[in-house]
Scaffold this active site. Structure first.
Site, PDB file in Angstrom:
ATOM      1  N   TYR A  46      52.563  28.379  53.274  1.00  0.00           N
ATOM      2  CA  TYR A  46      53.401  27.424  52.677  1.00  0.00           C
ATOM      3  C   TYR A  46      54.542  28.384  51.950  1.00  0.00           C
ATOM      4  O   TYR A  46      55.708  27.784  52.255  1.00  0.00           O
ATOM      5  CB  TYR A  46      52.323  27.008  51.419  1.00  0.00           C
ATOM      6  CG  TYR A  46      53.070  26.221  50.217  1.00  0.00           C
ATOM      7  CD1 TYR A  46      53.879  25.207  50.496  1.00  0.00           C
ATOM      8  CD2 TYR A  46      52.580  26.468  49.114  1.00  0.00           C
ATOM      9  CE1 TYR A  46      54.433  24.403  49.481  1.00  0.00           C
ATOM     10  CE2 TYR A  46      53.111  25.654  48.069  1.00  0.00           C
ATOM     11  CZ  TYR A  46      54.089  24.564  48.249  1.00  0.00           C
ATOM     12  OH  TYR A  46      54.496  23.923  47.287  1.00  0.00           O
ATOM     13  N   SER A  59      50.529  37.122  41.399  1.00  0.00           N
ATOM     14  CA  SER A  59      50.393  35.641  40.682  1.00  0.00           C
ATOM     15  C   SER A  59      50.061  35.778  39.250  1.00  0.00           C
ATOM     16  O   SER A  59      49.664  37.009  38.705  1.00  0.00           O
ATOM     17  CB  SER A  59      48.920  35.434  41.419  1.00  0.00           C
ATOM     18  OG  SER A  59      48.283  34.410  40.606  1.00  0.00           O
ATOM     19  N   TYR A  76      39.794  36.842  44.232  1.00  0.00           N
ATOM     20  CA  TYR A  76      40.924  36.739  44.654  1.00  0.00           C
ATOM     21  C   TYR A  76      41.974  37.383  43.613  1.00  0.00           C
ATOM     22  O   TYR A  76      42.733  37.958  44.018  1.00  0.00           O
ATOM     23  CB  TYR A  76      41.172  35.228  45.040  1.00  0.00           C
ATOM     24  CG  TYR A  76      42.779  34.791  44.706  1.00  0.00           C
ATOM     25  CD1 TYR A  76      43.483  34.958  45.592  1.00  0.00           C
ATOM     26  CD2 TYR A  76      43.253  34.438  43.348  1.00  0.00           C
ATOM     27  CE1 TYR A  76      44.749  34.854  45.436  1.00  0.00           C
ATOM     28  CE2 TYR A  76      44.600  34.144  43.340  1.00  0.00           C
ATOM     29  CZ  TYR A  76      45.389  34.376  44.387  1.00  0.00           C
ATOM     30  OH  TYR A  76      46.789  34.184  44.137  1.00  0.00           O
ATOM     31  N   LYS A  89      44.963  40.625  43.740  1.00  0.00           N
ATOM     32  CA  LYS A  89      46.351  40.664  43.306  1.00  0.00           C
ATOM     33  C   LYS A  89      46.524  41.885  42.235  1.00  0.00           C
ATOM     34  O   LYS A  89      47.467  42.539  42.427  1.00  0.00           O
ATOM     35  CB  LYS A  89      46.721  39.554  42.671  1.00  0.00           C
ATOM     36  CG  LYS A  89      46.751  38.101  43.560  1.00  0.00           C
ATOM     37  CD  LYS A  89      47.897  38.353  44.708  1.00  0.00           C
ATOM     38  CE  LYS A  89      47.840  37.264  45.613  1.00  0.00           C
ATOM     39  NZ  LYS A  89      48.692  37.639  46.761  1.00  0.00           N
TER      40      LYS A  89
END
Ligand code: UD1
Length: 343
Positions: free
Chosen positions: A12, A126, A151, A155
């Site tokens: 994306y 993020s 997740y 990061k």
């Protein structure tokens, strides 16, 4: 023409960044294992830019394939590293998948960058690293909170891996902490392609509006916010993509002030889930079928970015309004349906 390696370049944010890089005069080498994207993105990029980027289907955990690719492209000057697993819920179910993939990919890339003397790395980070910040808007100096998912932990640890590697090598890096990227290219030729049931709000909204999903659930209206729903900073993916061009140029032109810099990429504006739904209904003319349900485990109540450092230092600012951004997401959903989707 300077050559940039884009890992996860069919995904994306990656695909939108490849478009902006090509339009800014760069040559791109795209790698992706296609685990969460399709080669239709490359066709979209070609239709938009007139250039089909060089592409290899490579899993970055396979170091010898990446080594082979980099030896073929000895003139790569910088890497933009998007390739990673990114679903919060899945990471809770399958933590080792996340740790193996996100760490091994980055470590392989960093080792090979050192070997091949590629000096510059732009890393996808993020706002999840901030958790629920005490002060809003959140600045890059805000303390890192314990991660609420594997997740999110990847990061945080990936930022540390980069910081430590830089201290011991000639690599320089910029980590970009994204807030909530939404929307699609204005051409509607590329956009977000969630696999299965979308986890994220905007793809769920557009899929509900077009009839793929029956009903949207709003996860909670009892938060300590003006309308009770969670607040996020939703940024147009094209604005985000442009920031990557700015960041990579800052490194290549040696305008960076430290060997590791971190920037927030957001709009600086907090928008609630209910506000976002109302804005979508206004721009699309579609009444959304939604209901308020319970809170989603692990959700942060409210977060939006202090973007002043990125605005000042990068000379970059998000340009799109929420209306334009949501309309672009809606056009992409419609285009995807009309054209039968990517193979
Ligand atoms: C999450 C991650 C972020 C990650 C991003 C991309 C955290 C804290 N955030 O963002 O790091 O980069 O996913 O995968 O881990 N919502 C609904 N109904 C839905 C879906 C979402 O009400 O069907 C609400 C959520 O409660 C939230 C907002 O919409 O308040 C945005 O959710 P989402 O799009 O999933 O993004 P984040 O959770 O903010």
């Amino acid at each position: 023409m300077k050559k940039i390696l884009v890992t996860g370049g069919t995904g994306y944010i990656g695909s939108h960044t490849v478009v902006e890089l090509i339009q800014a005069g760069y040559e791109t080498v795209v790698v992706d294992n296609l685990s969460n994207s399709k080669t239709g993105a490359l066709e979209g990029i070609e239709k938009i830019t007139g250039i089909k980027p060089s592409f290899e289907c490579i899993d970055l955990c396979d170091k010898s394939s990446l080594d082979h690719l980099l030896s073929k492209h000895k003139d790569i000057v910088a890497a933009i590293h998007f390739a990673a697993c990114k679903a919060v819920g899945e990471s809770v179910q399958q933590p080792l998948k996340y740790y193996r993939n996100n760490f091994t990919s980055l470590i392989n890339l960093l080792e090979l960058m050192s070997q091949q003397a590629i000096e510059y790395l732009v890393f996808s980070s993020s706002c999840t690293v901030y958790g629920q910040p005490e002060k809003l808007p959140v600045t890059e100096q805000a303390p890192i909170q314990p991660a609420t998912s594997p997740y999110g932990n990847t990061k945080q640890v990936c930022e540390t891996i980069i910081r430590d590697t830089i201290a011991a090598s000639t690599i320089k890096s910029i980590a970009l902490r994204y807030f909530n990227p939404i929307g699609a290219h204005a051409s509607a030729l590329i956009g977000e392609l969630p696999v299965g049931v979308p986890n994220n709000l905007v793809p769920f909204i557009t899929q509900t509006a077009i009839g793929i999903r029956e009903q949207l659930s709003v996860f909670g209206n009892d938060y300590n916010t003006p309308d009770g729903s969670c607040i996020r900073d939703y940024i147009h993916v094209v604005d985000l993509a442009k920031a990557h061009v700015t960041a990579v140029e800052r490194l290549i032109n040696k305008n960076n002030k430290n060997s590791f810099e971190i920037f927030n990429l957001g709009t600086g504006k907090g928008v609630s889930v209910l506000e976002l739904i109302r804005t979508f209904e206004k721009v699309s003319g579609v009444k959304l079928n939604y209901k308020i349900t319970g809170r989603r485990a692990g959700d942060t109540e409210q977060v939006w970015a202090d973007t002043s450092f990125a605005n000042r230092e990068l000379g970059w600012k998000a340009q799109s309004t929420l209306e334009e951004t949501l309309l672009s997401a809606w056009k992409w959903e419609q285009y995807y349906k009309e054209t039968g989707g990517w193979k």
